[in-house]
Design an enzyme around this catalytic site. Structure first.
Site, PDB file in Angstrom:
ATOM      1  N   ARG A 109       0.763  -5.035  -5.063  1.00 42.87           N
ATOM      2  CA  ARG A 109       0.906  -6.008  -3.977  1.00 42.87           C
ATOM      3  C   ARG A 109       1.423  -7.357  -4.491  1.00 42.87           C
ATOM      4  NH1 ARG A 109      -0.590  -4.159   0.905  1.00 42.87           N
ATOM      5  NH2 ARG A 109      -2.222  -2.574   1.074  1.00 42.87           N
ATOM      6  N   GLY A 136       4.646  -7.306   4.270  1.00 46.49           N
ATOM      7  CA  GLY A 136       4.653  -8.219   3.125  1.00 46.49           C
ATOM      8  C   GLY A 136       5.881  -7.975   2.257  1.00 46.49           C
ATOM      9  N   THR A 137       6.204  -6.708   2.064  1.00 40.20           N
ATOM     10  CA  THR A 137       7.358  -6.361   1.212  1.00 40.20           C
ATOM     11  C   THR A 137       8.670  -6.821   1.846  1.00 40.20           C
ATOM     12  OG1 THR A 137       6.169  -4.471   0.342  1.00 40.20           O
ATOM     13  CG2 THR A 137       8.549  -4.427   0.089  1.00 40.20           C
ATOM     14  N   TYR A 173      -9.306   5.093   2.536  1.00 45.21           N
ATOM     15  CA  TYR A 173      -8.054   5.457   1.870  1.00 45.21           C
ATOM     16  C   TYR A 173      -7.638   6.908   2.057  1.00 45.21           C
ATOM     17  CZ  TYR A 173      -8.530   0.844   0.039  1.00 45.21           C
ATOM     18  OH  TYR A 173      -8.643  -0.512  -0.035  1.00 45.21           O
ATOM     19  N   VAL A 174      -8.549   7.718   2.572  1.00 46.90           N
ATOM     20  CA  VAL A 174      -8.187   9.115   2.805  1.00 46.90           C
ATOM     21  C   VAL A 174      -6.993   9.165   3.783  1.00 46.90           C
ATOM     22  CG1 VAL A 174      -9.742   9.621   4.764  1.00 46.90           C
ATOM     23  CG2 VAL A 174      -9.309  11.359   3.072  1.00 46.90           C
ATOM     24  N   GLN A 175      -6.883   8.121   4.618  1.00 46.65           N
ATOM     25  CA  GLN A 175      -5.791   8.065   5.596  1.00 46.65           C
ATOM     26  C   GLN A 175      -4.424   7.858   4.959  1.00 46.65           C
ATOM     27  OE1 GLN A 175      -7.528   5.582   9.254  1.00 46.65           O
ATOM     28  NE2 GLN A 175      -8.389   5.003   7.298  1.00 46.65           N
ATOM     29  N   GLU A 224      -9.924  -1.271  12.081  1.00 48.37           N
ATOM     30  CA  GLU A 224     -10.558  -2.177  11.117  1.00 48.37           C
ATOM     31  C   GLU A 224     -10.361  -3.653  11.475  1.00 48.37           C
ATOM     32  OE1 GLU A 224      -8.834  -1.725   7.225  1.00 48.37           O
ATOM     33  OE2 GLU A 224      -6.799  -1.926   7.972  1.00 48.37           O
ATOM     34  N   GLY A 240       0.840  -1.210   0.000  1.00 45.46           N
ATOM     35  CA  GLY A 240       0.000   0.000   0.000  1.00 45.46           C
ATOM     36  C   GLY A 240       0.869   1.251   0.000  1.00 45.46           C
ATOM     37  N   ASP A 297       0.302   1.386   8.984  1.00 43.05           N
ATOM     38  CA  ASP A 297      -0.140   0.521  10.086  1.00 43.05           C
ATOM     39  C   ASP A 297       0.848   0.505  11.261  1.00 43.05           C
ATOM     40  OD1 ASP A 297      -2.139  -0.074   8.304  1.00 43.05           O
ATOM     41  OD2 ASP A 297      -1.263  -1.988   7.681  1.00 43.05           O
TER      42      ASP A 297
END
Ligand code: F6P
Length: 373
Positions: free
Chosen positions: A74, A112-113, A297-299, A230, A12, A135
């Site tokens: 991703r 993940g990356t 997604y505004v975050q 979330e 992301g 996150d």
């Protein structure tokens, strides 16, 4: 001395990535005489050898811009969908690396990356990574790039929700991102003064939330802000999740395994429904009107905060210096006031969640915030 370095951004997007690319590129050019090329759209660009030379012109004017000028995806090198089939494409990526005679590949991304980058290091590539995700859940670093900006956006949203909740005497349940870690909801909840904060690390009981809201009501405060991560789950849902995980672990054959995998996927796909259901049940239990706001997604969008610009620039510069020294197999982490390399291996598959004795949780409890337990 390194001469050629490649870079990609994966997972992301986060505000501050362009600052990191600029920090890396400008230090590489001015201080170390390294040529930097950027692969487009994460590991997919590396696979297809789609790149841009990140020279002065390409790096100019990007410090304050959100997102990533390289684009992202991703895709996972080991399990990539190519021609409709899931395939291990690492050898083809190694070929691109060799073709450009790269001395190192810099991967900027989240958990993940880090794992995907490590799988390329396993194939002999010199990898250096930067921890970035809103996150804030990567191991072995105090903080991740992008978290500060997202924290500011979510806090601002909670501030704004206060006045409308107050005017209408409503409960507003605001869903904050963060995947399975509660940093963003907790940080924004404490700084925005949410009355209830629900995070994945603490399963919640709707009855306890009701009690807290009614207590506020009785003291004359007829509105409440509930900040829910979330990934937060009620005690009941946490148990259901555990049952599904046990089912998967104990599956006897492929059919049972596929079935429990599907059930788990469906369970996780319904998180926003859970936020809506929570709001509906609070409305019933308290008798107060309740509304939902999903920040989404505004975050992750828009201008990076000053702190993320500074951190991105610093991380980028440190990576350039490490690449010039020939260092590899490391992630540049934030430790206190400085940035330093830690073994990449030490962060793979490590999700940093909020420790139950963390000062932010203690702070929330001290000011009377309900944590749903
Ligand atoms: O990892 C960052 C993040 O924004 C999480 O907070 C969120 O769960 C996820 O990405 C959303 O993923 P996507 O961009 O693939 O929808």
């Amino acid at each position: 001395m390194a001469k050629n370095v490649g870079v990609l951004t994966a997972g992301g997007d986060t505000p501050g990535l362009n600052a990191a690319l600029r920090g890396l590129g400008k230090s590489a050019i001015h201080q170390f005489d390294i040529q930097l090329i950027g692969f487009y759209d994460g590991f997919r660009g590396l696979l297809h050898d789609r790149y841009i030379v990140l020279d002065e012109t390409a790096l100019s004017g990007i410090l304050t811009i959100g997102g990533t000028i390289l684009g992202t995806s991703r895709d996972k090198p080991e399990k990539m969908v190519v021609g409709g089939k899931v395939q291990d494409m690492r050898e083809a990526m190694v070929e691109t690396y060799r073709k450009h005679r790269l001395d190192a590949l810099v991967c900027m991304g989240g958990g993940g990356t880090q794992k995907n980058a490590y799988s390329l290091a396993d194939k002999g590539l010199n990898i250096i990574t930067i921890p970035k995700t809103i996150d804030n859940d990567i191991g072995n670093t105090d903080v991740t790039l992008g978290f500060d900006t997202a924290l500011g956006i979510a806090t601002d949203a909670i501030d704004r929700l206060h006045s409308t909740a107050h005017s209408h005497h409503r409960i507003i349940v605001v869903e904050v991102m963060g995947h399975n870690a509660g940093w963003l909801a907790l940080g924004a909840g404490v700084s925005g003064g949410a009355d209830v904060i629900l995070i994945p690390e603490i399963p919640y009981d709707p009855e306890k939330i009701t009690e807290a809201i009614l207590l506020r009501s009785r003291s004359g405060k007829h509105f409440s802000i509930v900040a829910v991560s979330e990934g937060a789950l009620s005690v009941q849902d946490r148990q259901r999740e555990q049952d599904l995980l046990d089912e998967k672990a104990n599956a006897k054959n492929k059919k049972e395994k596929d079935k429990s995998k599907e059930e788990l996927e469906a369970f996780y796909a319904h998180q926003s429904n859970r936020t809506i259901e929570l709001s509906q049940s609070l409305e019933k239990l308290t008798g107060l009107e309740s509304r939902v706001t999903i920040l989404g997604y505004v975050q992750r969008g828009g201008t990076p905060s000053a702190r993320d610009r500074l951190l991105g620039s610093e991380l980028g510069g440190t990576v350039a210096a490490l690449a010039a020294e020939g260092k590899a197999g490391v992630m540049v982490s934030v430790k206190g006031q400085s940035t330093k390399p830690v073994p990449l291996k030490s962060v793979v598959n490590v999700r940093r969640t909020v420790p139950l004795d963390h000062i932010w949780l203690e702070t929330a409890r001290r000011v009377g915030t309900c944590l749903g337990d």
